[in-house]
Structures are given as C-alpha cells and as structure tokens.
Design an enzyme around this catalytic site. Sequence first.
Site, short mmCIF file in Angstrom:
data_model
loop_
_atom_site.label_atom_id
_atom_site.label_comp_id
_atom_site.label_asym_id
_atom_site.label_seq_id
_atom_site.Cartn_x
_atom_site.Cartn_y
_atom_site.Cartn_z
N CYS A 1 55.77 22.26 49.66
CA CYS A 1 54.53 21.99 50.39
C CYS A 1 53.90 20.65 50.01
O CYS A 1 52.76 20.38 50.36
CB CYS A 1 53.52 23.12 50.17
SG CYS A 1 53.99 24.68 50.94
N ASP B 1 51.93 18.97 38.44
CA ASP B 1 52.50 20.32 38.48
C ASP B 1 51.67 21.39 37.81
O ASP B 1 51.57 22.50 38.31
CB ASP B 1 53.90 20.29 37.85
CG ASP B 1 54.70 21.55 38.12
OD1 ASP B 1 54.64 22.06 39.27
OD2 ASP B 1 55.40 22.03 37.22
#
Length: 618
Positions: free
Chosen positions: A266, A289
């Site tokens: 995404c 992340d």
Amino acid sequence: MELHEIAHARAKAWIEEMVALCAPDTVYVCDGSKKEYDTIMQKMVDAGLATPLKKRKNCFLFRSQPSDVARVEARTFIASKREDDAGPTNHWTDPAELKKTMTGLYSQCMKGRTMYVIPFSMGPVGSPISKNGIEITDSEYVVCNMHIMTRVGTRVLEALGTDGEFVPCLHSVGKPLGPGVTDAGQWPCADMERKYISHFPEERLVWSFGSGYGGNALLGKKCFALRIASVLARDEGWLAEHMLILKITNPAGKTKYIGAAFPSACGKTNLAMMIPTLPGWKVETVGDDIAWMKFGKDGRLYAINPEAGFFGVAPGTSDFSNKNAMDSIKENAIFTNCGLTEDGDVWWEGIGYPAKGTIIDWHGVSRPAPTRDKSPKGEEIAHPNARFTAPARQCPAIASNWEDPEGVPIDAFLFGGRRPSTVPLVHQARDWNHGVFLGSIIGSEVTAAVISDQVGQIRRDPFAMLPFCGYHMADYFSHWIKLGSQARAENLPKIFCVNWFRKDAEGNFLWPGYGDNSRVLAWIFDRCDGVDNAVETAIGWMPKEGALNTEGLNVSTQAVKELLSVDIAGWKKEIKDIRENHYPKFGARLPQQLRDALEVLEARINGSEGAACTRDMC
C-alpha cells in the site's frame, strides 16, 4: 570483547547456556565496528554466499533458497502461557512443548560454525523510548544486516551495564557443518517443517530456527520491535506500531509529524520518502516501517524510529516511484534475491529500465535480459519479495532530527488500505475512539490477480498489525482506547483514513498517488491546525468543496467528486461485512466502544442521525 569480559551477569549466563546447547566451534562478541562488518562480509564472499557489485560501492548480492524468501506466518508462533491471550489472529502453541521441541533442534545446531553475540539497541542508544536486545546467531548474513538495521556493539553493552533490561533473541539457520565442510555458495536454512519463529511474550524472549530470511532472522525487526514490543507497550503504557513516521513542512516553515499504518503493498515506504508535487511543501523521513511512541511531559505522543536502516521491497522501486529510496541504496547496501546484470549491478522488475544482454536471476540461472522492466508471472528475474538493506542515514530525505532520543511529537495518524471502491480518498475521525474504529477495520480488497474465489472480499488487517501483534487483537484495540482515555483530547494525534487506490468503472485509478499524495497531506496538515476546511458526513469529516488543492492536477472534476463522496450502498455492504465476518472473530473481548462505533456508523448511513449533507456525501 571476549565473552568473559561481559559485565552483565544475567546476559553472560544466558549466552554461556546457549553456547552449551548449540555447541558452536567459536564464539564472537560483536563490537559494531566497520572493520568487523568488512571482515564478516569478506568471509561470505569467500564462501560464495555474497557477490560484490561492481557498479555499487561496498554493495553485495545474496541469493536464498526458494523455501526461504519471506516471513513464514504458518511457522510463526505466539507461545503465551494461556491460549486465549494469543487471540484468534495468532498461531498459538504451548510454550513448554514448543521449548522442548526447539531445544532438541538447537542441540549442537551450530557445530562447524561461529556463534555471533550481537548486542543491539532498538532506537538511539540511551533514549528513554529505546530498548536493548542481544541476538545470538550463527549467520554472518544476519550480523551484517543487523549492523545496518540496528545500533550494534560495545556501546550497547556499556549502556546495559551490569543489570539493565534486555530481550534475549536466539537464532540459528539450523544447518550444522561437518569438519572441513563449508556452505559452498548454498544459502543455509532448514526445511520448512523445521522452521520456527517463536515468541514467548511473558518472558520477553524470541527463539528462531531454520530460516535466514530477514523478518525471521533479523530478530530486532518484526519479532522484537513489534510482536514482543507490542506486549511491552501494553504492559508499560505506550505504543509499538507498524507505522512510518514522516516530517512535513508547509511553505510557511511550520512542521508537523505524521504516523501512518498501511498493510503490505500500500505504499508505506513511498509515502515516507515522498517528494511532494505541491510547491513549497517538504516531506522528510523519520522512519519507514516501525514507530515506538510514549507520552512526553507535555502530554503529547512522541515517536522514535527504533530501526537504523531500511529493509525494503526492491521490485517496483524506481526513480519514478521512490527516488529517495533509489538514492539510499547506491552504496553500503545489501541486496537479497535480486537479478545480477552482466555489468555487475542489481536489477528487478519495475526498476524503470530494461537490463542488457544476459542477466542472472535470483535462482542463479543466466537468462536473456527482459526487453522491458517486467517479466511474466512466475518467470521473474528478481523474487517478488526481493529486498534491499540500507542505512537510513543515506536517505537524501532523512530528517535531521530522526535520531532525537526524545522522539518527535506526532500530530496525526493515517490508516489506509488498497480499496478500489467504497472508501474515499480521505476522511477524518470525529474523535479518538472513532479513529480506533477506523484503524480496526482497514484492509485491502482481493482482486482477480490474487485469489479468484475471494474476489471482492476485504482482507482485513487491523492497524496493519495482523501478523505482528503479540497478543489478543481485541485487547490491542482496548489498549488504544485506554491510552486515549488517559490523555487530554487536544494532546492526542488527529486520526485520518486515506485510500490512494480508488478506481473508476473501467478499473482505472482515479488518483495519481505518489508525490500528489502531498495534496492530501496538506489538507490533513491544516486540519491538525483546526482550519475550517471540512464538512461532516456520515463517515467522518471530509474536505469541503475546493479545500483539496488540485491545481495543476490532471484529474477531472467528476473524478474528484467521486473520490470525495460517500458511497451509501458500499458502506452498507461494509457494515454488514464488519458485523458478520470481521468483528465476530474477536468474541466477547472486542471493546464495546467499537461495537458502538459500528452502530453509530450504521445509523448515520441510514440517515437516522442528521449528519450535514453536501455534494452527494450522505
């Protein structure tokens, strides 16, 4: 440093116990130096495991076994003392039985190898938000990757002192070597049924066996930084999240910080390193992340990136999709399962240009180079999950304060998935609990390219934490709600849902994405300042007509209207799916606040509450 020099008695005793169990030929305690990295990398070059890249300074290519190319969720266990505490989204197994099985596997598993002891810090060493760990491994690949992904070495042992807290992490590739035998260019790992990635939450302990792949072997990453850390965060009153952290500055020089959670595929890394198309706006990277967040003295949430590097998916990364990532991997990087060009560079599908002549694929087979930067499915030059590991400091967009030990204050959270319909480009939660509701229902729609019998179904990934939450997901929702209730509303980040992936009736994307996502971030920026640029709808606050800057954007007025509309029929279907298929998984532990939020959404969609309606929104 020698093992006997370690001053931390508990750490030293644990290491000695693991030495007796695993029976390595030698033990080496990592100091974190460049000399150490270079020496260990050369050892892998000599063993035929690493290929130096002629076109990139101090860069190396590795090829794994086909059975060891990604996280193995079916072999990933949360071994809590009680099965109920693992919840319905995790694989639970009895901790005593699991330890018995794995102890048998670990017995003499490091014969013929060196045991490396890696003291590491998740986050800047000494930060009040950081945590320390010690990973034991027999993999040189792990040592070099940990050098990049974490802060490694003697300074961590010094910070630990004689009795500091640390998370013990044990790893082995599960392939002992006989006398005089080497890996001879073969990536060492065990068969799939002998792979275990195991977490013991109450003990704050990670045991991994049989895999050399990043997420299974770099135990500071998903294992510690999310699965174990989420349990620590629950118990200690903070958040450990699968989120990027970006710094955004408007043309007036005002700065805000955003955390964003998206499931895989995404565009999380792309957003973290975005180059805005809006003139005068600037985006800088704090992390791509993982985010660890604690409340500061002023009552706001402060976040650090606990990692020191990027472990990114290579395929699809190009100068167009993510130039900052491409510039980050020009030197001092490790590449895994990419193609090797005849002039000594790496290559992958979606890199933006074709390779020339012949190319060696990720299996090590020489083939004619593709004439485009694409390959037929199943014939890829690079594995779809091929990776790069690179120091975060090399990113041109890295924020100057990315390693601030106090963290950065978070102004907004974004949640989003890959949804071709129903979910608009952006909407804002009415309050914190409504935001938790939005986070709990995110996911991506299954397309025909994935699993044909599930086309149209929503694969939910709450908070993008489905594979990474170390305890019962319903209790995780409750933890978010509890933290919100303990803070002043004005100090909490505003929460938004975004969807870059809406499509029209012909299947074309309505929104260009990439750098143009800065237009949505600009609206979010202003909302955090309380700018009156939104209208309340059945699903939350959305941009007023004209509030989203579309100047210079090649998107029709009709497309913008579709992107910023509320699909009543789609939301009715969404509510039904949440009620019948998603929330029942969590049973009685699902917080009542989320059930209430679903009821409120249904009432608003049905028009029984008088939400303001404009532009066909409700």
